[in-house]
Design a protein around this motif. Structure first.
Motif, mmCIF file in Angstrom:
data_model
loop_
_atom_site.group_PDB
_atom_site.id
_atom_site.type_symbol
_atom_site.label_atom_id
_atom_site.label_comp_id
_atom_site.label_asym_id
_atom_site.label_seq_id
_atom_site.Cartn_x
_atom_site.Cartn_y
_atom_site.Cartn_z
ATOM 1 N N ASN A 50 0.602 -1.195 0.071
ATOM 2 C CA ASN A 50 0.184 -0.035 0.317
ATOM 3 C C ASN A 50 0.927 0.829 -0.294
ATOM 4 O O ASN A 50 0.793 2.300 -0.897
ATOM 5 C CB ASN A 50 -0.987 -0.031 1.074
ATOM 6 N N ALA A 52 3.930 1.902 -1.213
ATOM 7 C CA ALA A 52 4.527 1.599 -2.766
ATOM 8 C C ALA A 52 3.581 2.992 -3.502
ATOM 9 O O ALA A 52 4.137 3.323 -4.486
ATOM 10 C CB ALA A 52 5.112 0.091 -3.557
ATOM 11 N N ARG A 53 2.110 2.825 -3.310
ATOM 12 C CA ARG A 53 1.340 3.558 -4.222
ATOM 13 C C ARG A 53 1.367 4.802 -3.375
ATOM 14 O O ARG A 53 1.069 5.803 -4.142
ATOM 15 C CB ARG A 53 -0.030 3.047 -4.457
ATOM 16 N N VAL A 54 1.686 5.075 -1.713
ATOM 17 C CA VAL A 54 1.401 6.487 -1.932
ATOM 18 C C VAL A 54 2.791 7.072 -1.912
ATOM 19 O O VAL A 54 2.842 8.400 -1.724
ATOM 20 C CB VAL A 54 1.230 6.237 -0.380
ATOM 21 N N VAL A 55 4.002 6.540 -2.327
ATOM 22 C CA VAL A 55 5.083 7.145 -1.977
ATOM 23 C C VAL A 55 5.712 6.497 -3.782
ATOM 24 O O VAL A 55 6.534 5.436 -3.305
ATOM 25 C CB VAL A 55 6.219 6.884 -0.698
ATOM 26 N N PRO A 56 4.967 6.640 -4.080
ATOM 27 C CA PRO A 56 5.867 5.719 -5.345
ATOM 28 C C PRO A 56 6.557 5.991 -5.533
ATOM 29 O O PRO A 56 8.024 5.054 -6.568
ATOM 30 C CB PRO A 56 4.633 6.224 -6.516
ATOM 31 N N ASP A 57 8.168 7.196 -5.707
ATOM 32 C CA ASP A 57 9.000 7.392 -6.302
ATOM 33 C C ASP A 57 10.026 6.422 -5.301
ATOM 34 O O ASP A 57 11.149 6.732 -4.827
ATOM 35 C CB ASP A 57 9.700 8.431 -6.176
ATOM 36 N N LEU A 63 10.840 1.837 1.531
ATOM 37 C CA LEU A 63 9.988 1.215 1.955
ATOM 38 C C LEU A 63 9.596 0.686 3.085
ATOM 39 O O LEU A 63 8.753 0.657 3.972
ATOM 40 C CB LEU A 63 9.111 0.230 0.332
ATOM 41 N N PHE A 206 -4.612 8.324 -4.668
ATOM 42 C CA PHE A 206 -3.472 7.949 -5.498
ATOM 43 C C PHE A 206 -2.987 7.084 -6.576
ATOM 44 O O PHE A 206 -2.523 6.497 -7.136
ATOM 45 C CB PHE A 206 -2.469 6.884 -4.513
ATOM 46 N N GLY A 207 -3.530 7.783 -8.034
ATOM 47 C CA GLY A 207 -3.214 6.973 -9.418
ATOM 48 C C GLY A 207 -4.765 5.846 -9.689
ATOM 49 O O GLY A 207 -4.028 5.574 -10.907
ATOM 50 N N GLU A 208 -4.602 5.134 -8.743
ATOM 51 C CA GLU A 208 -5.618 4.112 -9.171
ATOM 52 C C GLU A 208 -7.546 3.909 -8.591
ATOM 53 O O GLU A 208 -7.273 4.462 -7.147
ATOM 54 C CB GLU A 208 -4.781 2.820 -8.923
ATOM 55 N N TRP A 289 -7.199 -1.749 -2.824
ATOM 56 C CA TRP A 289 -7.674 -0.936 -4.034
ATOM 57 C C TRP A 289 -7.946 -2.306 -5.186
ATOM 58 O O TRP A 289 -7.547 -3.582 -4.825
ATOM 59 C CB TRP A 289 -6.067 -0.640 -5.162
#
Length: 308
Positions: A50, A52-57, A63, A206-208, A289
């Protein structure tokens, strides 16, 4: 047997942890969090997925650092919750420092009723205890049915002891009671970043694609109550921080489903700002998601010409 063990462990938490000195309880929470984190169980791995989606970079090292901080934050929530029934009133009154409080107090003074909607950030129980203690305002909330029933009863008694009216999520009566409380100018608080019904409202998060409960938006439309997002976080002090966001307005145009969609997306956007700023305090150890849900649990696509 597993359910009975779970009930006993929670009972020990409320019976034992609340008697510990605060520094000892905090240290115990960190030790438990680090132990669970090192075991890399399903909850920790899901939390990292989860995040990884919030902090995609974020790379793998970042992580794992975030998930360790996240488990410590999660166990701080539990240590505080186990101890809340034993806190002195002044400890509760000084334990939370929200910005934007005027949105809540002005709404209550208007007599319209207020819906506070929160994600699983920091300690929502402490925020609720602060509202009932510092502001002197009782409120109604909804809680997921837990197994065993005795564990659910423990949670209801715990939250009732903090000044909350707790309704079961299942059973079909909660919405009507919440609406009555709001029409009477009351306060309703709902944790609303995870759909428990599999029939929630589709949002981009968050883009999804994800789904969130329709309840807060529907209640605001039905009763005229203000809908206020709230985000919470911890800093390095014993005092939890928070923000009451500006009201989410009911759109002037569109049918009920369209208005609900717009309002729920606005709620998700407000949640996302708080989660992005404090990802380590988001206690989401479950699938959220749609891409992560089992195919059997994913909502069916709407029929042609239908509404979602």
């Amino acid at each position: 047997m597993g359910e009975r063990v779970t009930d006993v462990l929670y009972g020990l938490g409320w019976g034992t942890v609340k008697r510990l000195p605060e520094p000892v309880a905090a240290g115990l929470g960190r030790t438990i969090a680090d132990t669970v984190w090192r075991r890399r169980g399903k909850g920790v791995l899901r939390l990292e997925g989860n995040l990884a989606r919030v902090v995609p970079d974020a790379g793998p090292r970042r992580l794992t650092e975030l998930s360790r901080a996240g488990m410590r934050s999660y166990m701080r929530y539990w240590m505080e919750s186990f101890r809340l029934p034993a806190w002195r009133e002044d400890r509760v009154r000084t334990g939370f420092d929200p910005a934007g409080l005027h949105h809540l107090t002005d709404g209550l003074e208007s007599g319209r009723g207020v819906i506070l909607a929160l994600p699983h950030l920091a300690n929502w129980d402490l925020a609720g205890a602060w509202v009932t203690t510092r502001l002197g305002v009782p409120f109604t909330t909804v809680m997921e049915r837990l197994k065993p029933e005795s564990l659910y009863d423990r949670f209801v008694a715990y939250r009732a002891g903090l000044g909350m009216e707790v309704l079961p999520h299942t059973g079909g009566t909660a919405f009507g009671i919440l609406a009555r409380r709001l029409r009477d100018g009351g306060l309703v608080c709902l944790v609303a970043d995870r759909d428990l019904s599999a029939s929630g409202v589709g949002v981009t998060f968050f883009g999804e694609e994800a789904r969130m409960p329709a309840g807060p938006a529907l209640l605001a439309q039905r009763t005229g109550a203000l809908l206020l997002p709230v985000t919470l976080w911890y800093d390095d002090s014993p005092v939890m921080q928070g923000r009451v966001h500006p009201p989410i307005e009911v759109p002037r145009t569109g049918d009920r489903a369209e208005k609900t969609s717009v309002m729920t997306q606005a709620l998700a956007d407000a949640f996302a700002t708080g989660i992005a700023d404090h990802p380590e305090d988001w206690h989401m150890l479950q699938r959220l998601w749609l891409a992560d849900l089992d195919p059997a649990r994913r909502p069916a696509p709407p029929e042609a010409g239908g509404t979602t």
